[in-house]
Design a protein around this motif. Structure first.
Motif, PDB file in Angstrom:
ATOM      1  N   LEU A  26       0.823  -1.204   0.000  1.00  0.00           N
ATOM      2  CA  LEU A  26       0.000   0.000   0.000  1.00  0.00           C
ATOM      3  C   LEU A  26       0.861   1.260   0.000  1.00  0.00           C
ATOM      4  O   LEU A  26       0.504   2.272  -0.616  1.00  0.00           O
ATOM      5  CB  LEU A  26      -0.935   0.006   1.212  1.00  0.00           C
ATOM      6  N   THR A  29       2.098   2.919  -3.372  1.00  0.00           N
ATOM      7  CA  THR A  29       1.161   3.602  -4.271  1.00  0.00           C
ATOM      8  C   THR A  29       1.244   5.107  -4.043  1.00  0.00           C
ATOM      9  O   THR A  29       1.821   5.577  -3.060  1.00  0.00           O
ATOM     10  CB  THR A  29      -0.283   3.131  -4.006  1.00  0.00           C
ATOM     11  N   ILE A 117      -5.248  -3.495  -2.681  1.00  0.00           N
ATOM     12  CA  ILE A 117      -5.116  -2.071  -2.997  1.00  0.00           C
ATOM     13  C   ILE A 117      -6.406  -1.537  -3.612  1.00  0.00           C
ATOM     14  O   ILE A 117      -6.921  -0.485  -3.210  1.00  0.00           O
ATOM     15  CB  ILE A 117      -3.927  -1.845  -3.953  1.00  0.00           C
TER      16      ILE A 117
END
Length: 239
Positions: A26, A29, A117
Motif C-alpha cells: 500500500l 502507491t 489495494i
C-alpha cells in the motif's frame, strides 16, 4: 495542480509479516498512506480514534473473535472509517457477522496484494465489496436473520413488565426461589409467571427461555433499544 489527498489506512493483523507485506504494497502507491498499525483487534478503536483513518484493514485472525467487536466499535464510533475484513477462507457465517458488525468489504488473505489495494480504494469511494459468489448466500442469510429477529421481538412484546423481569432472572440462572426473593413474591407466583411467559413465547423449558432472553438482549442492543436486566441491576429493564 496539487496532488490528491492520501487515503489514510490502518492495518490490524496479529502477524508481523502480514502487516509488513501490506504496508509495503500500500505504501508503494501514490494515493494510499499507512497511518497506523496494531497487532491486536482490541487496540483497533483507540488506534482509529488517534489517527482518523479512511479505511481500516482488520484481519479475522487478529483477536479470536475480537475483530467483529472491533469492527462494530469502529463503525459506530467512527462512521467515516470503512472497515475491510480479511479472512483466511470464504466463511459464510463470518461474512454475515462482519456485514452486520458494519464491515464494508470482505476479502480473502489468498487474494493478490493488487486486489487489496483496489479494495481499499473501492471502500474509500463508498462502495461495498463482497465476493460475487458469496453475495446470494449473504442476502438469503440476512433476510432469514431479520425474520428471526422480528419474530423474537414480536413474541417478547407479548410479555408484561413483570414477566420480562422474571425472564431476565431466568437468563441469569435464577430458580423460582431467586425469582420470588428478587421480586418479593411467593415461589408459587414465580412459577405462575414462568409458566405464563413460556406459553407466550411458545417455549418448552426454562433453558429455552434463558436462550431466548439472550437473543432478545442482543437484538435490542443492535437496535439501540433497552435490554433485559434483573431488578436492581445497573441495566434498564424492558418496559
Amino acid at each position: 495542480m496539487s496532488d490528491p489527498p492520501l487515503i489514510r489506512v490502518v492495518i490490524v493483523d496479529k502477524h508481523s509479516l502480514s502487516r509488513q507485506a501490506m504496508k509495503a504494497a500500500l505504501g508503494d502507491t501514490d494515493d494510499l498512506g499507512i497511518v497506523g498499525e496494531a497487532s491486536r483487534a482490541v487496540e483497533a478503536l483507540a488506534l482509529c480514534r488517534n489517527v482518523h483513518p479512511d479505511v481500516a484493514i482488520v484481519s479475522a485472525g487478529a483477536g479470536n473473535g475480537e475483530e467483529l467487536r472491533a469492527t462494530e466499535s469502529i463503525s459506530k464510533n467512527i462512521p467515516a472509517c470503512k472497515v475491510l475484513m480479511l479472512t483466511d477462507d470464504e466463511d459464510d457465517r463470518l461474512l454475515v457477522n462482519s456485514v452486520q458488525a458494519g464491515a464494508s468489504g470482505y476479502l480473502s488473505h489468498e487474494s493478490p496484494l493488487s486486489d487489496l489495494i483496489e479494495a481499499v480504494r473501492a471502500l474509500h469511494r463508498g462502495e461495498v465489496l463482497i465476493p460475487p459468489r458469496m453475495l446470494s448466500r449473504l442476502l438469503t442469510t440476512l433476510v432469514y436473520r431479520r425474520k428471526d429477529q422480528d419474530d423474537a421481538l414480536r413474541k417478547a412484546a407479548r410479555l408484561t413488565s413483570r414477566e420480562r423481569e422474571v425472564l431476565a432472572i431466568l437468563a441469569a440462572g435464577g430458580n423460582n426461589n431467586k425469582i420470588a426473593e428478587a421480586l418479593v413474591i411467593s415461589p408459587q407466583t414465580a412459577r405462575t409467571h414462568v409458566r405464563n411467559l413460556l406459553i407466550k413465547l411458545e417455549l418448552h423449558s426454562r433453558l429455552e427461555a434463558a436462550a431466548f432472553a439472550t437473543k432478545i438482549d442482543l437484538v435490542e442492543r443492535s437496535q439501540g433499544g433497552q435490554v433485559l436486566a434483573p431488578p436492581g441491576s445497573s441495566r434498564s429493564s424492558l418496559v
